[in-house]
Design an enzyme around this catalytic site. Structure first.
Site, PDB file in Angstrom:
ATOM      1  N   ARG A 174      35.194  -3.785  17.303  1.00 22.62           N
ATOM      2  CA  ARG A 174      36.066  -4.908  16.927  1.00 22.62           C
ATOM      3  C   ARG A 174      36.749  -4.660  15.570  1.00 22.62           C
ATOM      4  NH1 ARG A 174      34.812  -5.768  21.511  1.00 22.62           N
ATOM      5  NH2 ARG A 174      34.430  -7.789  22.490  1.00 22.62           N
ATOM      6  N   SER A 246      35.031 -14.577  22.410  1.00 20.69           N
ATOM      7  CA  SER A 246      33.878 -14.550  21.494  1.00 20.69           C
ATOM      8  C   SER A 246      34.329 -15.012  20.117  1.00 20.69           C
ATOM      9  CB  SER A 246      33.325 -13.134  21.364  1.00 20.69           C
ATOM     10  OG  SER A 246      32.874 -12.664  22.604  1.00 20.69           O
ATOM     11  N   GLU A 342      35.060 -13.761  14.443  1.00 24.61           N
ATOM     12  CA  GLU A 342      35.863 -12.711  15.089  1.00 24.61           C
ATOM     13  C   GLU A 342      37.375 -12.990  15.028  1.00 24.61           C
ATOM     14  OE1 GLU A 342      37.131  -9.693  16.692  1.00 24.61           O
ATOM     15  OE2 GLU A 342      37.430 -11.313  18.102  1.00 24.61           O
TER      16      GLU A 342
HETATM   17  N1  EPU Z   1      23.261 -14.613  25.817  1.00 28.40           N
HETATM   18  C1  EPU Z   1      22.433 -15.708  25.794  1.00 28.40           C
HETATM   19  N2  EPU Z   1      22.990 -16.949  25.678  1.00 28.40           N
HETATM   20  C2  EPU Z   1      24.329 -17.123  25.598  1.00 28.40           C
HETATM   21  C3  EPU Z   1      25.177 -16.006  25.621  1.00 28.40           C
HETATM   22  C4  EPU Z   1      24.619 -14.750  25.734  1.00 28.40           C
HETATM   23  O1  EPU Z   1      21.220 -15.603  25.880  1.00 28.40           O
HETATM   24  O2  EPU Z   1      24.756 -18.280  25.508  1.00 28.40           O
HETATM   25  C5  EPU Z   1      22.676 -13.286  26.004  1.00 28.40           C
HETATM   26  C6  EPU Z   1      22.988 -12.770  27.417  1.00 28.40           C
HETATM   27  O3  EPU Z   1      22.017 -13.171  28.333  1.00 28.40           O
HETATM   28  C7  EPU Z   1      23.026 -11.305  27.243  1.00 28.40           C
HETATM   29  C8  EPU Z   1      23.488 -11.119  25.809  1.00 28.40           C
HETATM   30  O4  EPU Z   1      23.319 -12.351  25.141  1.00 28.40           O
HETATM   31  O5  EPU Z   1      21.741 -10.769  27.349  1.00 28.40           O
HETATM   32  C9  EPU Z   1      24.940 -10.667  25.725  1.00 28.40           C
HETATM   33  O6  EPU Z   1      25.819 -11.604  26.336  1.00 28.40           O
HETATM   34  P1  EPU Z   1      27.095 -11.143  27.165  1.00 28.40           P
HETATM   35  O7  EPU Z   1      26.716 -10.093  28.123  1.00 28.40           O
HETATM   36  O8  EPU Z   1      27.741 -12.358  27.691  1.00 28.40           O
HETATM   37  O9  EPU Z   1      28.020 -10.407  26.132  1.00 28.40           O
HETATM   38  P2  EPU Z   1      28.365 -10.740  24.616  1.00 28.40           P
HETATM   39  O10 EPU Z   1      27.668  -9.759  23.749  1.00 28.40           O
HETATM   40  O11 EPU Z   1      28.122 -12.166  24.356  1.00 28.40           O
HETATM   41  C10 EPU Z   1      30.416  -9.131  24.442  1.00 28.40           C
HETATM   42  C11 EPU Z   1      31.816  -9.227  23.927  1.00 28.40           C
HETATM   43  C12 EPU Z   1      32.721  -9.911  24.951  1.00 28.40           C
HETATM   44  C13 EPU Z   1      32.686  -9.071  26.224  1.00 28.40           C
HETATM   45  C14 EPU Z   1      31.228  -8.971  26.719  1.00 28.40           C
HETATM   46  C15 EPU Z   1      31.108  -8.033  27.889  1.00 28.40           C
HETATM   47  C16 EPU Z   1      31.661  -9.350  21.511  1.00 28.40           C
HETATM   48  C17 EPU Z   1      31.790 -10.194  20.290  1.00 28.40           C
HETATM   49  N3  EPU Z   1      31.840  -9.954  22.666  1.00 28.40           N
HETATM   50  O12 EPU Z   1      29.927 -10.465  24.590  1.00 28.40           O
HETATM   51  O13 EPU Z   1      34.037  -9.903  24.438  1.00 28.40           O
HETATM   52  O14 EPU Z   1      33.502  -9.620  27.232  1.00 28.40           O
HETATM   53  O15 EPU Z   1      30.393  -8.437  25.675  1.00 28.40           O
HETATM   54  O16 EPU Z   1      31.230  -6.714  27.480  1.00 28.40           O
HETATM   55  O17 EPU Z   1      31.421  -8.155  21.400  1.00 28.40           O
HETATM   56  C18 EPU Z   1      35.600 -11.196  23.208  1.00 28.40           C
HETATM   57  O18 EPU Z   1      35.527 -10.335  22.335  1.00 28.40           O
HETATM   58  O19 EPU Z   1      36.361 -12.191  23.111  1.00 28.40           O
HETATM   59  C19 EPU Z   1      34.768 -11.086  24.384  1.00 28.40           C
HETATM   60  C20 EPU Z   1      34.717 -12.020  25.325  1.00 28.40           C
END
Ligand code: EPU
Length: 346
Positions: A174, A246, A342
Site C-alpha cells: 500500500r 479498507s 489507508e
Molecule cells: N477478519 C476478522 N473480522 C473482520 C475482518 C477480518 O476476523 O471483521 C479476519 C478474517 O477472518 C481474516 C483476516 O482478518 O482471517 C483478513 O481479512 P480479509 O481476508 O478480509 O482481508 P483484509 O486483510 O481485511 C486485505 C486488503 C483488502 C483486500 C483483501 C484480500 C488491506 C488493508 N486490505 O483485507 O483490500 O481486498 O485483503 O486480499 O490490505 C482495500 O485495500 O481497500 C481492500 C479491500
C-alpha cells in the site's frame, strides 16, 4: 499560426462542483475550481497558471480512496485521460499502455477479453488506473506494482513530464514513491508489462477454497468471476453504502511482538512479512474490540468486514475521522498496535 492550431484545448473548468457522486464515501464536498483533464498536454499550461496564481491543487481520480472535507479550496484536477492500447509484444511479454482516467475494473475486464490475463485477482477494485500505483492496490495475493513497467506523470516540482521505470516507483505494501511525495506527480499514463506465461495465483485462502474441489486448474476468467463473488460478499458496494474499502492498513510489527500477542490472543490472525516482521489482520483486531456493525450517528463499521468504515448517509469527514479515532484508541489499548489510516485525507 501553426502553434495556435496545435495548442491543446484548455482543461474544462467548472466552479463549485459538487463531488458527492465523485467519491465512494458519498461525502458532500464542493470543489472551488474543478478542472477536467482529458489529455496530458493540457497540464503544462494549467499547472503554470495555478503556480502563477499560487493556488493550492490536488488530483481526484475515481474518488474511491479519499476522505473529502466539505469544501476543497483552489483547484481540483479530475483526471479523465482515457484509452488503452497494446503497444509492444515479444515472445515473453505484452506491453499495455493505459490512460490514467480509465476505470480499473474495466481495464481488468478488457485485458481478459483481449487475451492478456494476469490482473484478474485485482478485479472489482474501485477507482482509476492512475490511482492504482499510488497506493499500489493489492488483493488476493497480488499487488499491481508487480505488473507495472513504467509510469508517465507530470512532475510539478520540475514542471515537466517524467517517465518513471518500475524500480523508481518504490512499490511496497500500500505504498509507492508517489505516495511518499504527495502533491508532486500527476499520473497521466501507466504502462503494464504482462507476462505471456500465465499462472493462476491461488495462495489466498478464500480464493483457493473456491477451486479446492476441482481437479483442473481454473482459467483466468474463472478466477476473475470468483474474485468478483468474494468481494461482493465481503465488501459493501459503494453505490449502495458509501465506503473507501479498507480504512486501515494491516499493521506490520516485529515478529517478537506478534509472538507475544499470539500467546495472549491465540486466535490472532497474522501473516509472515519481510524477515523479522509480521503483518496483522487489522480487521480482526477491530472486530475483537467489538466494533463490527457498530453505528455512530450517520457512520459506522461494516457488518461483514470490520476493516471497512461506512457512511450510511449524510456523514461528514469529521464523523468518519472521529469514529476512526475511537477505533485506533481501542486497538492501541487492547493490543498495543497503532493503526494507520489507508485513504488519503484531503
Ligand atoms: N477478519 C476478522 N473480522 C473482520 C475482518 C477480518 O476476523 O471483521 C479476519 C478474517 O477472518 C481474516 C483476516 O482478518 O482471517 C483478513 O481479512 P480479509 O481476508 O478480509 O482481508 P483484509 O486483510 O481485511 C486485505 C486488503 C483488502 C483486500 C483483501 C484480500 C488491506 C488493508 N486490505 O483485507 O483490500 O481486498 O485483503 O486480499 O490490505 C482495500 O485495500 O481497500 C481492500 C479491500
Amino acid at each position: 499560426m501553426n502553434s495556435a492550431k496545435n495548442a491543446p484545448k484548455p482543461a474544462k473548468l467548472t466552479p463549485n462542483l459538487g463531488l458527492k457522486h465523485r467519491n465512494s464515501f458519498g461525502l458532500d464536498s464542493k470543489a472551488e475550481l474543478a478542472y477536467e483533464i482529458t489529455s496530458a498536454d493540457q497540464l503544462p499550461a494549467l499547472m503554470k497558471e495555478l503556480g502563477d496564481k499560487k493556488l493550492a491543487w490536488r488530483v481526484l481520480g475515481g474518488g474511491s480512496n479519499v476522505i473529502l472535507p466539505e469544501s476543497l479550496p483552489g483547484a481540483t484536477l479530475l483526471i479523465n485521460i482515457l484509452g488503452q492500447e497494446l503497444i509492444q509484444s515479444d515472445d515473453s511479454n505484452s506491453w499495455l499502455s493505459v490512460g490514467a482516467g480509465v476505470n480499473w475494473h474495466e481495464l481488468v475486464s478488457w485485458a481478459l477479453e483481449h487475451n492478456l490475463p494476469g490482473l484478474e485477482n485485482l478485479a472489482l477494485i474501485p477507482g482509476t488506473v492512475g490511482a492504482a500505483p499510488i497506493q499500489n492496490i493489492g488483493a488476493y495475493g497480488l499487488e499491481v506494482g508487480e505488473y507495472i513497467d513504467s509510469i508517465e506523470a507530470f512532475d510539478s516540482a520540475a514542471h515537466a513530464f517524467v517517465t518513471l521505470p518500475k524500480e523508481a516507483c518504490q512499490f511496497a505494501y500500500r505504498d509507492s514513491y508517489f505516495k511518499q511525495n504527495p502533491n508532486r506527480f500527476i499520473v497521466t499514463k501507466v504502462v503494464f508489462k504482462i507476462p505471456k506465461a500465465w499462472q493462476a495465483r491461488l495462495q489466498y485462502a478464500d480464493l483457493a477454497k473456491q477451486f479446492a474441489e476441482s481437479n483442473s486448474s481454473p482459467s483466468a476468467k474463472q478466477i476473475f468471476d470468483a474474485v468478483c463473488t468474494i468481494r461482493s460478499n465481503k465488501l459493501p458496494d459503494p453505490k449502495v453504502i458509501g465506503n473507501a474499502g479498507s480504512f486501515f492498513q494491516n499493521p506490520i510489527v516485529p515478529s517478537e511482538q506478534c509472538e507475544q500477542l499470539s500467546k495472549k490472543f491465540p486466535n490472532l490472525v497474522s501473516y509472515p512479512d519481510t524477515p523479522g516482521m509480521c503483518k496483522l489482520a487489522a480487521g480482526w483486531l477491530i472486530d475483537q474490540c467489538g466494533f463490527k456493525g457498530k453505528r455512530v450517528g450517520p457512520v459506522g463499521v461494516y457488518e461483514n468486514q470490520a476493516l471497512v468504515l461506512v457512511n450510511h448517509g449524510g456523514g461528514t469527514s469529521t464523523d468518519i475521522l472521529n469514529l476512526a479515532k475511537s477505533i485506533r484508541e481501542e486497538v492501541l489499548k487492547k493490543f498495543g498496535v497503532q493503526l494507520e489510516i489507508e485513504p488519503n485525507i484531503l
